[in-house]
Scaffold this motif. Structure first.
Motif, mmCIF file in Angstrom:
data_model
loop_
_atom_site.group_PDB
_atom_site.id
_atom_site.type_symbol
_atom_site.label_atom_id
_atom_site.label_comp_id
_atom_site.label_asym_id
_atom_site.label_seq_id
_atom_site.Cartn_x
_atom_site.Cartn_y
_atom_site.Cartn_z
ATOM 1 N N GLY A 354 0.831 -1.196 0.000
ATOM 2 C CA GLY A 354 0.000 0.000 0.000
ATOM 3 C C GLY A 354 0.865 1.246 0.000
ATOM 4 N N PRO A 355 0.360 2.372 -0.532
ATOM 5 C CA PRO A 355 1.154 3.601 -0.626
ATOM 6 C C PRO A 355 1.699 4.046 0.723
ATOM 7 C CG PRO A 355 -0.898 3.801 -1.859
ATOM 8 C CD PRO A 355 -1.000 2.537 -1.066
ATOM 9 N N GLY A 356 3.023 4.130 0.820
ATOM 10 C CA GLY A 356 3.673 4.624 2.035
ATOM 11 C C GLY A 356 3.561 3.727 3.234
ATOM 12 N N CYS A 357 3.174 2.469 3.063
ATOM 13 C CA CYS A 357 2.968 1.564 4.201
ATOM 14 C C CYS A 357 4.176 0.655 4.380
ATOM 15 C CB CYS A 357 1.714 0.720 3.983
ATOM 16 S SG CYS A 357 1.269 -0.285 5.422
ATOM 17 N N ALA A 361 6.021 -7.937 6.104
ATOM 18 C CA ALA A 361 5.345 -8.945 5.293
ATOM 19 C C ALA A 361 4.601 -9.973 6.125
ATOM 20 C CB ALA A 361 6.370 -9.633 4.389
ATOM 21 N N TRP A 362 5.178 -10.364 7.260
ATOM 22 C CA TRP A 362 4.556 -11.444 8.022
ATOM 23 C C TRP A 362 3.253 -11.045 8.692
ATOM 24 C CZ3 TRP A 362 4.265 -11.140 13.454
ATOM 25 C CH2 TRP A 362 5.030 -10.113 14.032
ATOM 26 N N LEU A 363 2.921 -9.747 8.662
ATOM 27 C CA LEU A 363 1.641 -9.292 9.203
ATOM 28 C C LEU A 363 0.632 -8.982 8.099
ATOM 29 C CD1 LEU A 363 2.827 -6.913 12.085
ATOM 30 C CD2 LEU A 363 1.846 -9.200 12.291
ATOM 31 N N CYS A 364 0.982 -9.291 6.857
ATOM 32 C CA CYS A 364 0.141 -8.924 5.721
ATOM 33 C C CYS A 364 -0.702 -10.100 5.218
ATOM 34 C CB CYS A 364 1.017 -8.414 4.567
ATOM 35 S SG CYS A 364 1.815 -6.821 4.915
ATOM 36 N N HIS A 365 -1.752 -9.753 4.441
ATOM 37 C CA HIS A 365 -2.535 -10.709 3.679
ATOM 38 C C HIS A 365 -1.978 -10.750 2.256
ATOM 39 C CE1 HIS A 365 -6.173 -9.430 6.387
ATOM 40 N NE2 HIS A 365 -5.256 -10.113 7.063
ATOM 41 N N VAL A 366 -2.300 -11.839 1.540
ATOM 42 C CA VAL A 366 -1.965 -11.901 0.114
ATOM 43 C C VAL A 366 -3.214 -11.528 -0.683
ATOM 44 C CG1 VAL A 366 -1.193 -13.318 -1.804
ATOM 45 C CG2 VAL A 366 -0.200 -13.649 0.462
ATOM 46 N N HIS A 367 -3.083 -10.478 -1.485
ATOM 47 C CA HIS A 367 -4.205 -10.020 -2.319
ATOM 48 C C HIS A 367 -4.011 -10.503 -3.749
ATOM 49 C CE1 HIS A 367 -7.089 -7.443 -4.270
ATOM 50 N NE2 HIS A 367 -6.139 -6.875 -4.991
ATOM 51 N N LEU A 386 -0.605 -7.046 1.328
ATOM 52 C CA LEU A 386 -1.307 -5.870 1.834
ATOM 53 C C LEU A 386 -1.618 -6.075 3.310
ATOM 54 C CD1 LEU A 386 -3.891 -5.237 -1.046
ATOM 55 C CD2 LEU A 386 -1.755 -4.004 -0.640
ATOM 56 N N CYS A 387 -1.427 -5.030 4.087
ATOM 57 C CA CYS A 387 -1.801 -5.094 5.499
ATOM 58 C C CYS A 387 -3.328 -5.141 5.587
ATOM 59 C CB CYS A 387 -1.255 -3.880 6.241
ATOM 60 S SG CYS A 387 -2.029 -2.316 5.762
#
Length: 405
Positions: A354-357, A361-367, A386-387
């Motif tokens: 996401g922009p500027g985020c 990675a280990w706290l993110c979802h796969v979109h 993506l978070c």
């Protein structure tokens, strides 16, 4: 004789006695200790311990009286502990401990008298007072228990007294002992749960330090596990037997490292769609024997030798890159999204896209950039980390995020 111009009012005996004690000790400041017989050395050391107890009781009595009389407020001190720390250059923590003991001794005359006679040391007195005050509020019972603990102090140190204090009620009121201990344990367990904590920080020199507080049960479990791991390593032959010495802090530290490294990865909860394993990223050249360092996804760096040694450990997943830094192999686990795909995305994207985020990675979802319901597939090429917040935004109508190019 009436007081006249040439007479001096005698001083109070307490400060006068302190002056004499200091003078007597000063007289032996340069006396050689080597000339003492062994029995004299032992007797002197025991005597010093008793003298220290007597002085500690006197200090406690003066602190208690000084607080009552306002002696410390007269010079602008906010408390007796603040004045004591400033005047004697002891730490605030130690000063507070001594003031607390002074207050406790004021409520426990039997213990105070024993301390004044050099029979009970300061740390023993603290334990006795705490144990008695934890008992049911029945003056006669408390008095009998206090006398018993003071008697036991002749043969037990503060640590042992604390254990005995938990069951001292059995001596004077066996019928109430079990109920008292149950209530005491319940309070302690609740307090332990509130104070449980764990913190760690990277020293930046290849080591990580930490501090933790655990309830007694989990602490005992950890100690037993580490001792079991360390035990085979601290046995050394002495004739026909083994010397089973207690493991040193260094041995226990090594055992703790082994405990963490060998914990089964498949027993860990998921974080980011895969087990909370550590991902080691290396080049193919490093795997074959090169010297280039490798990266772990927690932010650290490892030498090539360490990587080759640890690549097969439980809790570590090796990710081998080709010359273009693209994943060649990401382990052998397979799930939907497969762990291999998750790991590949972790290596190439590292954080939320996401922009500027910068959520890791280990706290993110796969979109799915090409949605599954529109015929898209599940692949590394079409996946984006993506978070949770940005994953929600991208599924709004219209989507908030700009599609990846």
């Amino acid at each position: 004789m009436a007081k006249g111009a040439n007479t001096v009012e005698p001083g109070h005996p307490i400060p006068a006695a302190v002056v004499r004690v200091l003078a007597e000790i000063g007289n032996v400041a340069d006396a050689p200790a080597w000339s003492l017989r062994s029995s004299e050395t032992r007797e002197a050391l025991v005597g010093i311990a008793r003298a220290r107890a007597v002085l500690d009781e006197l200090e406690a009595r003066l602190l208690a009286e000084g607080e009552t009389a306002g002696a410390f407020g007269e010079v602008g001190a906010t408390s007796a502990a603040a004045w004591l720390a400033h005047a004697t250059r002891m730490t605030r923590r130690e000063a507070r401990r001594r003031v607390a003991l002074a207050s406790a001794l004021g409520r426990h005359e039997t213990t105070r008298e024993a301390m004044a006679g050099g029979q009970v040391l300061a740390d023993q007195a603290t334990v006795v007072c705490e144990a008695v005050e934890a008992l049911p509020d029945e003056p006669e019972v408390r008095q009998r228990c206090e006398k018993e603990l003071v008697r036991l102090a002749e043969h037990h140190d503060a640590r042992e007294l604390k254990i005995l204090g938990r069951r001292v009620l059995e001596v004077v009121d066996p019928a109430a002992a079990d109920a008292h201990e149950a209530a005491l344990l319940e309070r302690e367990e609740k307090a332990a749960a509130r104070t449980t904590s764990f913190s760690m920080w990277d020293d930046g020199d290849g080591t990580v330090r930490g501090r933790f507080t655990l309830p007694a049960l989990q602490g005992g479990m950890l100690r037993k596990a580490l001792t079991a791991i360390a035990a085979p390593k601290h046995q050394r032959a002495t004739g026909q037997a083994y010397d089973h010495t207690r493991p040193s802090p260094e041995r226990l530290g090594q055992a703790f490292g082994e405990y963490v490294a060998h914990y089964p990865a498949d027993k860990l909860p998921h974080a980011g769609g895969i087990n909370a394993t550590v991902v080691v990223t290396m080049t193919l050249d490093t795997l074959k024997g090169g010297l280039a360092a490798a990266t772990i996804d927690t932010g650290g760096r490892l030498s090539a030798g360490a990587v080759r040694r640890l690549a097969c450990e439980a809790g570590l997943v090796p990710v081998v890159l080709d010359g273009g830094s693209k994943p060649l192999d990401v382990g052998r686990q397979r799930r939907f999204h497969t762990p291999a795909q998750r790991l590949a995305l972790t290596i190439t994207q590292k954080h939320c896209q996401g922009p500027g985020c910068d959520v890791p990675a280990w706290l993110c979802h796969v979109h799915h950039d090409n949605p599954w319901h529109r015929g898209g597939g599940t692949s590394v090429r079409d996946g984006r980390l993506l978070c949770p917040r940005h994953h929600t935004l991208v599924h709004r109508d219209p989507p908030t995020l700009v599609p990846r190019t």
